[in-house]
Design an enzyme around this catalytic site. Sequence first.
Site, short mmCIF file in Angstrom:
data_model
loop_
_atom_site.label_atom_id
_atom_site.label_comp_id
_atom_site.label_asym_id
_atom_site.label_seq_id
_atom_site.Cartn_x
_atom_site.Cartn_y
_atom_site.Cartn_z
N ASP A 111 -11.89 -6.70 -2.96
CA ASP A 111 -12.58 -8.01 -2.81
C ASP A 111 -13.75 -7.71 -2.67
O ASP A 111 -14.18 -6.39 -2.17
CB ASP A 111 -11.77 -8.88 -1.98
CG ASP A 111 -11.66 -8.61 -0.74
OD1 ASP A 111 -10.66 -7.69 -0.36
OD2 ASP A 111 -12.72 -8.59 0.12
N GLU B 88 0.84 -1.06 -0.11
CA GLU B 88 0.09 0.05 0.09
C GLU B 88 0.78 1.46 0.04
O GLU B 88 0.35 2.36 -0.37
CB GLU B 88 -0.72 0.15 1.28
CG GLU B 88 -2.13 -1.05 0.97
CD GLU B 88 -2.86 -1.29 2.25
OE1 GLU B 88 -4.02 -1.61 2.03
OE2 GLU B 88 -2.49 -1.16 3.39
N1 SAH Z 1 -2.86 -11.45 2.54
C1 SAH Z 1 -2.32 -10.89 3.73
C2 SAH Z 1 -3.30 -10.54 4.70
C3 SAH Z 1 -4.44 -9.57 4.43
S1 SAH Z 1 -5.54 -9.00 5.61
C4 SAH Z 1 -1.10 -11.73 4.30
O1 SAH Z 1 -1.54 -13.06 4.09
O2 SAH Z 1 -0.39 -11.53 4.63
C5 SAH Z 1 -6.45 -7.91 4.66
C6 SAH Z 1 -5.92 -6.25 4.39
O3 SAH Z 1 -6.58 -5.70 3.37
C7 SAH Z 1 -6.11 -5.55 5.68
O4 SAH Z 1 -5.16 -4.71 5.90
C8 SAH Z 1 -7.44 -5.00 5.44
O5 SAH Z 1 -7.53 -3.59 5.99
C9 SAH Z 1 -7.78 -4.85 4.10
N2 SAH Z 1 -8.84 -5.62 3.68
C10 SAH Z 1 -9.17 -6.03 2.21
N3 SAH Z 1 -10.14 -6.92 1.95
C11 SAH Z 1 -10.55 -7.18 3.34
C12 SAH Z 1 -11.72 -8.22 3.90
N4 SAH Z 1 -12.40 -8.69 2.80
N5 SAH Z 1 -11.84 -8.12 5.12
C13 SAH Z 1 -11.01 -7.26 6.01
N6 SAH Z 1 -10.05 -6.51 5.65
C14 SAH Z 1 -9.65 -6.51 4.19
#
Ligand code: SAH
Length: 229
Positions: free
Chosen positions: A196, A12
């Site tokens: 998403d 980001e």
């Molecule tokens: N793929 C990452 C985890 C991502 S968590 C890993 O494995 O390290 C999701 C991040 O994107 C968080 O920072 C949140 O703010 C945002 N986000 C995007 N979609 C989201 C969702 N469906 N639920 C919660 N947070 C979401």
Amino acid sequence: MNIAIMGAMPEEIAPLLEKVGAYKTEEFAGNKYYTATYAGHDLVIAYSKIGKVFSTLTATTMLQHFGAEVLLFSGVAGAINPNLKIGNLIAATKLAQHDLDITAFGHPYGFVPEGKVFVEADANLISKAKEVASQMGLELMEGIIATGDQFVADKARNEWIGKTFGADALEMEGASVACVCDAMNVPFFILRAISDAADMDASFSFDEFLESSAIESANFIIKMVEKLG
Ligand code: SAH
């Protein structure tokens, strides 16, 4: 002006660091903070790591240690409002913690005594964002963002959050950052590009669109910095 720009994940802030050119790196409390000058402003840029606790630490550090006078958040989110498609931008009008629950004592979801369910973002920054959107020829939705320490990949949970908070999008850092800025009287703006739909396909969609949506959000935030007087 001394401006903080934060994200939660490296993806980001990478596009922001690319845009600002030369920057210095300082370590503080287990995170890296990048300082630069851009468009006549002093910037401090950082990613906090995911979730409410780490984002609270980073926001507090940016205001207290680096003296930021305004905070802009750039990142990705899951959609609740079906009008929000992948890559679309949403600016938070107000934010709530969807996983804060002492309802057993008769309080509403998202509320603790002496707190408030919703923290409102700065109206001036939102109106600046609208100008930026029209200049860029982009659509910017304004809406409610719900935050919690959960990656939501479940339609029922998504709908519950939408119904309970009137939320349009959900993520994991906005409301905690909002609480910090509100408590310290620092104007803030939370921007998210959709990665998403917070449904059963969310993790796949997130992996596919994290990078492109993070760029959408970062490009917009850079234009906002250029507009801040
Ligand atoms: N793929 C990452 C985890 C991502 S968590 C890993 O494995 O390290 C999701 C991040 O994107 C968080 O920072 C949140 O703010 C945002 N986000 C995007 N979609 C989201 C969702 N469906 N639920 C919660 N947070 C979401």
